[in-house]
Scaffold this motif. Structure first.
Motif, short mmCIF file in Angstrom:
data_model
loop_
_atom_site.label_atom_id
_atom_site.label_comp_id
_atom_site.label_asym_id
_atom_site.label_seq_id
_atom_site.Cartn_x
_atom_site.Cartn_y
_atom_site.Cartn_z
N ARG A 152 0.81 -1.22 0.00
CA ARG A 152 0.00 0.00 0.00
C ARG A 152 0.84 1.27 0.00
NH1 ARG A 152 -3.68 -1.45 5.08
NH2 ARG A 152 -1.59 -2.00 5.80
N ASP A 153 2.10 1.19 0.46
CA ASP A 153 2.97 2.35 0.53
C ASP A 153 3.88 2.47 -0.68
OD1 ASP A 153 1.98 3.01 3.08
OD2 ASP A 153 3.30 1.53 3.99
N GLY A 154 3.66 1.63 -1.67
CA GLY A 154 4.47 1.70 -2.87
C GLY A 154 5.76 0.92 -2.80
N ASP A 199 7.49 -9.08 -0.37
CA ASP A 199 7.07 -10.44 -0.69
C ASP A 199 5.57 -10.58 -0.53
OD1 ASP A 199 9.60 -11.29 -1.26
OD2 ASP A 199 9.99 -12.10 0.73
N ARG A 200 4.95 -11.29 -1.47
CA ARG A 200 3.52 -11.60 -1.40
C ARG A 200 3.39 -13.10 -1.20
NH1 ARG A 200 0.04 -7.82 -4.26
NH2 ARG A 200 -1.14 -9.57 -5.08
N LEU A 201 2.68 -13.49 -0.16
CA LEU A 201 2.52 -14.90 0.17
C LEU A 201 1.05 -15.28 0.05
CD1 LEU A 201 4.18 -17.32 1.25
CD2 LEU A 201 3.50 -16.64 3.55
N HIS A 202 0.78 -16.39 -0.62
CA HIS A 202 -0.59 -16.85 -0.82
C HIS A 202 -0.88 -17.98 0.15
CE1 HIS A 202 -0.80 -14.41 -4.47
NE2 HIS A 202 0.39 -14.91 -4.78
N ARG A 207 -8.83 -17.67 0.37
CA ARG A 207 -7.46 -17.62 -0.17
C ARG A 207 -6.93 -16.20 0.01
NH1 ARG A 207 -6.54 -22.36 -2.60
NH2 ARG A 207 -8.35 -23.57 -3.26
N LEU A 208 -5.93 -16.07 0.87
CA LEU A 208 -5.42 -14.77 1.26
C LEU A 208 -4.09 -14.48 0.57
CD1 LEU A 208 -6.05 -14.95 5.12
CD2 LEU A 208 -7.65 -14.28 3.32
N THR A 209 -3.91 -13.25 0.16
CA THR A 209 -2.63 -12.77 -0.32
C THR A 209 -2.07 -11.84 0.74
OG1 THR A 209 -3.33 -12.90 -2.64
CG2 THR A 209 -1.42 -11.52 -2.14
N LEU A 210 -0.92 -12.22 1.31
CA LEU A 210 -0.33 -11.49 2.43
C LEU A 210 0.92 -10.76 1.98
CD1 LEU A 210 -0.43 -14.13 5.31
CD2 LEU A 210 -2.13 -12.39 4.79
N GLN A 211 1.12 -9.57 2.53
CA GLN A 211 2.41 -8.88 2.49
C GLN A 211 2.76 -8.55 3.92
OE1 GLN A 211 1.59 -5.76 -0.47
NE2 GLN A 211 3.25 -6.65 -1.67
N GLY A 212 3.82 -9.16 4.40
CA GLY A 212 4.10 -9.10 5.83
C GLY A 212 3.00 -9.84 6.55
N PHE A 225 -3.21 -10.67 9.54
CA PHE A 225 -3.49 -12.10 9.36
C PHE A 225 -4.07 -12.73 10.62
CE2 PHE A 225 -1.85 -16.55 9.47
CZ PHE A 225 -2.70 -17.06 8.49
N ALA A 226 -3.56 -12.32 11.79
CA ALA A 226 -4.04 -12.88 13.04
C ALA A 226 -5.51 -12.57 13.29
CB ALA A 226 -3.21 -12.36 14.21
N ALA A 227 -6.03 -11.52 12.64
CA ALA A 227 -7.42 -11.13 12.84
C ALA A 227 -8.37 -11.78 11.85
CB ALA A 227 -7.56 -9.61 12.73
N ALA A 228 -7.85 -12.44 10.82
CA ALA A 228 -8.70 -12.96 9.75
C ALA A 228 -9.73 -13.96 10.26
CB ALA A 228 -7.83 -13.58 8.66
N ARG A 229 -9.29 -14.88 11.10
CA ARG A 229 -10.22 -15.91 11.58
C ARG A 229 -11.26 -15.32 12.52
NH1 ARG A 229 -7.94 -21.43 13.56
NH2 ARG A 229 -10.17 -21.80 13.43
#
Length: 377
Positions: free
Chosen positions: A127-129, A133-136, A153-158, A350-354
């Motif tokens: 988001r900051d340009g 790494d992007r993790l699926h 299916r989540l795409t994570l950055q950090g 990510f910890a908040a997703a569930r």
């Protein structure tokens, strides 16, 4: 006595059971959870700490592959059994314990060519340009305290979710009438159903959702209390037997500062946003974040527990189903809840997703039934 025999005896005496439920098998799942509690058998959270894999219902080809992956990840000694109907659960557990005691566990070679357990990362702008790494990572479809069959299916950055895609596999067979919405469907078909019977089913549904949410939040004792109340309601317990206990649970959960700190500000959904998404029911009335939805479940459960003896006829067009009113086109309330999940998950940690998913808790049976109706239309 050799080590293997000792392990078999220990596993058979009090096995840890991993429950894998099909989306259209709420009755079987509820029966399995109740039977495990009555037998004081612990539920496993991951395949690594499970002795028994109990399959509830008929998963279908796509979910069968997920079940096989769970089985491959379970250590020996292990047993795998299936309960297609609620009345099959006790026998399936007996058979699993017998398999473990006699050493007749199924052995399955773990393929060396199986895909790696962790997905590989790729690069992409955040988001900051910046390029990070992007993790699926997929959540589901068979995860403890998760809507059975649902996959996010989540795409994570950090540790931040950048994108989310939510889907449910096609049902293995024509799904039954959704268990939680059954009184409303029967009333719509012309059967006389009392408002009290609907209130009982609605309160039990919200306690079921609450138990899942509290377990995800790391409060197993409160989750167990909610599930015991749910089972007592489904067993026709009266108001006097359940309402004082429910009031204690509501006070305990509602006053928890730890729970409030853990969940405050997560997954906000305003009433206006809910209305635009076609969401009705508690998720719309809460007009807030994850803890606001939890508190409303508790308050409305207490209201319903005061209506168990209401013998007025149920009006399915006005008296709300557990997750809200169906849409004008027949769209189930759970479809609206599932449709808003990608937007709420994007930007969350990510910890908040569930916690977000558990606080909305779309019903997989409604999703499956709605998918079939949509295909027919």
């Amino acid at each position: 006595m050799d080590l293997t025999a000792l392990l078999l005896r220990a596993a058979a005496a009090r096995p840890r059971v991993l429950l894998a439920a099909a989306p259209a098998a709420v009755r079987v799942r509820l029966a399995a959870e109740r039977e495990l509690r009555l037998r004081d058998l612990p539920e496993a959270v991951t395949p690594a700490d499970a002795d028994v894999l109990l399959i509830a219902g008929t998963p279908g080809p796509e979910l069968d592959r997920a079940v096989d992956r769970l089985w491959q990840d379970m250590p020996e000694p292990r047993a795998r059994v299936r309960a297609s109907r609620a009345q099959d659960v006790a026998g399936a557990l007996d058979a699993a314990c017998a398999q473990l005691a006699e050493g007749r566990t199924r052995h399955q070679r773990r393929s060396a060519s199986a895909p790696p357990g962790l997905p590989m990362a790729e690069r992409g702008p955040d988001r900051d340009g910046l390029t990070l790494d992007r993790l699926h990572i997929p959540l589901g479809p068979l995860l403890a305290d998760w809507p059975p069959g649902l996959t996010a299916r989540l795409t994570l950055q950090g540790d931040v979710v950048q994108e989310a895609d939510v889907r449910l596999p096609p049902p293995a067979a024509p799904p039954p009438v959704p268990f939680w919405a059954e009184p409303w469907r029967r009333a719509a078909a012309g059967e006389r159903i009392t408002a009290g019977a609907a209130a009982r089913r609605r309160a039990a549904a919200r306690l079921d959702s609450l138990g899942r949410f509290l377990s995800v939040a790391g409060w197993p004792a409160a989750a167990l209390a909610a599930r015991r109340l749910r089972d007592d309601l489904l067993g026709d317990a009266g108001t006097a037997a359940v309402r004082p206990r429910a009031a204690r649970l509501a006070r305990r959960v509602g006053r928890s500062r730890i729970l409030a700190r853990l969940t405050r500000g997560i997954g906000p959904l305003t009433a206006a946003e809910a209305a635009a998404a076609g969401i009705t029911g508690p998720a719309a009335r809460a007009d807030g974040d994850v803890p606001a939805r939890c508190r409303l479940w508790l308050a409305e459960t207490l209201d319903d527990l005061g209506r168990l003896d209401d013998d007025a006829p149920l009006d399915p067009g006005r008296d709300e189903e557990p997750r809200g009113l169906p849409g004008a086109s027949g769209r189930t309330p759970s479809h609206a809840l599932a449709a808003v999940l990608p937007r709420l998950l994007a930007g969350a940690e990510f910890a908040a997703a569930r916690l977000i998913v558990a606080s909305l808790d779309p019903d997989p049976e409604e999703l499956a039934a709605g998918a079939v109706e949509g295909a027919r239309g």
